[in-house]
Design a protein around this motif. Structure first.
Motif, PDB file in Angstrom:
ATOM      1  N   PRO A  24      53.687  62.531  69.720  1.00 16.54           N
ATOM      2  CA  PRO A  24      54.725  61.520  69.490  1.00 16.54           C
ATOM      3  C   PRO A  24      54.628  60.938  68.100  1.00 16.54           C
ATOM      4  N   VAL A  25      55.798  60.788  67.458  1.00 19.74           N
ATOM      5  CA  VAL A  25      55.824  60.224  66.114  1.00 19.74           C
ATOM      6  C   VAL A  25      55.767  58.715  66.159  1.00 19.74           C
ATOM      7  N   ALA A  26      56.500  58.102  67.091  1.00 16.53           N
ATOM      8  CA  ALA A  26      56.519  56.648  67.198  1.00 16.53           C
ATOM      9  C   ALA A  26      56.867  56.282  68.628  1.00 16.53           C
ATOM     10  N   ASP A  27      56.445  55.089  69.032  1.00 13.94           N
ATOM     11  CA  ASP A  27      56.768  54.588  70.364  1.00 13.94           C
ATOM     12  C   ASP A  27      58.020  53.739  70.260  1.00 13.94           C
ATOM     13  N   ALA A  28      59.167  54.260  70.755  1.00 16.69           N
ATOM     14  CA  ALA A  28      60.449  53.572  70.612  1.00 16.69           C
ATOM     15  C   ALA A  28      60.497  52.265  71.372  1.00 16.69           C
ATOM     16  N   SER A  29      59.584  52.112  72.373  1.00 14.87           N
ATOM     17  CA  SER A  29      59.631  50.887  73.168  1.00 14.87           C
ATOM     18  C   SER A  29      59.029  49.691  72.444  1.00 14.87           C
ATOM     19  N   ARG A  30      58.310  49.942  71.366  1.00 14.96           N
ATOM     20  CA  ARG A  30      57.691  48.848  70.633  1.00 14.96           C
ATOM     21  C   ARG A  30      58.732  48.093  69.826  1.00 14.96           C
ATOM     22  N   PRO A  31      58.710  46.753  69.837  1.00 16.03           N
ATOM     23  CA  PRO A  31      59.702  45.985  69.073  1.00 16.03           C
ATOM     24  C   PRO A  31      59.534  46.203  67.588  1.00 16.03           C
ATOM     25  N   THR A  32      60.629  46.244  66.903  1.00  8.05           N
ATOM     26  CA  THR A  32      60.603  46.380  65.452  1.00  8.05           C
ATOM     27  C   THR A  32      60.959  45.048  64.820  1.00  8.05           C
ATOM     28  N   PRO A  33      60.419  44.775  63.659  1.00  8.82           N
ATOM     29  CA  PRO A  33      60.725  43.498  63.006  1.00  8.82           C
ATOM     30  C   PRO A  33      62.221  43.347  62.781  1.00  8.82           C
ATOM     31  N   SER A  34      62.735  42.135  62.935  1.00  8.42           N
ATOM     32  CA  SER A  34      64.159  41.854  62.737  1.00  8.42           C
ATOM     33  C   SER A  34      64.348  40.934  61.560  1.00  8.42           C
ATOM     34  N   SER A  35      65.422  41.182  60.813  1.00  6.18           N
ATOM     35  CA  SER A  35      65.722  40.329  59.663  1.00  6.18           C
ATOM     36  C   SER A  35      66.589  39.151  60.057  1.00  6.18           C
ATOM     37  N   SER A  36      67.063  39.117  61.334  1.00  2.00           N
ATOM     38  CA  SER A  36      67.923  38.021  61.774  1.00  2.00           C
ATOM     39  C   SER A  36      67.093  36.764  61.972  1.00  2.00           C
ATOM     40  N   PRO A  37      67.677  35.595  61.660  1.00  2.00           N
ATOM     41  CA  PRO A  37      66.952  34.354  61.866  1.00  2.00           C
ATOM     42  C   PRO A  37      66.660  34.147  63.345  1.00  2.00           C
ATOM     43  N   SER A  38      65.532  33.548  63.646  1.00  2.00           N
ATOM     44  CA  SER A  38      65.210  33.242  65.036  1.00  2.00           C
ATOM     45  C   SER A  38      66.116  32.131  65.528  1.00  2.00           C
TER      46      SER A  38
END
Length: 308
Positions: A48-62
């Motif tokens: 596996p290259v990457a685990d798609a289920s892992r959250p990715t950083p978001s640029s949207s404000p919290s």
């Protein structure tokens, strides 16, 4: 021994070393795959290259950051508006940037309502269009003959006629339940101008007219926008002071008991290059001129808060 024999003997003697090296490499590769399977739960046929289920950083404000920013805008607007000389009038303001949903409001409180005066005419037309949509029909020529002067010239006789056609206060309240106006109550009997509303509800109404999601069909939205974009000269004051207006409706009413004036303005304006909805409501003004001046000052302050 010839050079050829020496070279062949060297090659033969190196074969075990090559085989040992290849074997070690294979063992290391298998060990890596076992570790990968144990760590990530991999069961597929390829690494596996990457685990798609892992959250990715978001640029949207919290959400917290957005609330902090809105609180700051509300405070800035309150600071500006409380510094105004209202002459004893009460003021409420709400503004929304349609491009990114940034908003600000002032003195919008549960139970604090304002007479609509003639800004309710936008609501009456929206109710008429919702009813026509439900019936699967277009407006009749007679209805259009009332709608045009009601909005562009604020004609009261035309409003009386359409008020009766929509079913009066019951018809308006029913339409407002569809349109999302939760703090607005239709005026009793023929008194459409005494409909009670809030600045927040007027933004909800404007969002139905100018927003992307609406109970109104695109054709109905276009019709109201067209009329609000053609307000007669002399009635084009109000929130238009905040920027370039694309839609406008004003209301003014002298209360017979007190002699004080309700003066309000709603519309769509371009602020800092962005499309915004703006509602400024006021009551207990000493006169109409004082009310117009107050509404326009408040509109400008709202614009200054929303500019980037």
């Amino acid at each position: 021994m010839t050079a050829r024999h020496a070279a062949r003997n060297d090659a033969t003697s190196n074969r075990p070393r090559v085989m040992i090296f290849a074997g070690v490499t294979l063992v290391l590769l298998l060990a890596t795959l076992v570790v990968a399977r144990g760590a990530d739960g991999w069961t597929g046929g390829t690494v596996p290259v990457a685990d798609a289920s892992r959250p990715t950083p978001s640029s949207s404000p919290s959400p917290d950051a957005e609330q902090v920013a809105e609180d700051a805008r509300n405070k800035a607007l309150a600071d500006r508006l409380t510094a105004l000389d209202t002459g004893g009038a009460t003021l409420s303001v709400a503004v929304l940037d349609l491009s990114d949903d940034r908003a600000a409001q002032y003195n919008v409180k549960p139970g604090l309502t304002y007479d609509t005066a003639s800004i309710v005419k936008v609501d009456i037309l929206a109710a008429l269009l919702v009813q026509a949509q439900d019936d699967g029909r277009a407006l009749t020529e007679r209805e259009k003959s009332y709608a045009v002067p009601m909005i562009t010239e604020s004609d009261n006789a035309a409003a009386d006629a359409l008020w009766e056609i929509i079913g009066g206060s019951d018809g308006l309240d029913a339409a407002n339940a569809r349109l999302g106006l939760t703090g607005t109550t239709a005026g009793a009997g023929p008194l459409w101008g005494l409909t009670q509303t809030t600045a927040a509800d007027q933004l909800a109404l404007l969002s139905q007219v100018f927003g992307n999601t609406s109970e109104l069909s695109p054709a109905s939205q276009d019709y109201i926008r067209e009329l609000m974009g053609g307000i007669s000269a002399g009635q084009d004051w109000g929130v238009s002071a905040a920027g370039d207006p694309t839609g406008l409706k004003n209301g003014w009413l002298e209360r017979s008991v007190t002699g004080l004036w309700d003066v309000s303005s709603i519309g769509a304006v371009t602020i800092g290059g962005q499309p915004c909805l703006l509602a400024v409501l006021s009551k207990d003004n000493a006169g109409m001129d004082e009310g117009v001046s107050l509404v326009e000052k408040a509109a400008k302050e709202a614009a200054s808060v929303m500019e980037r």
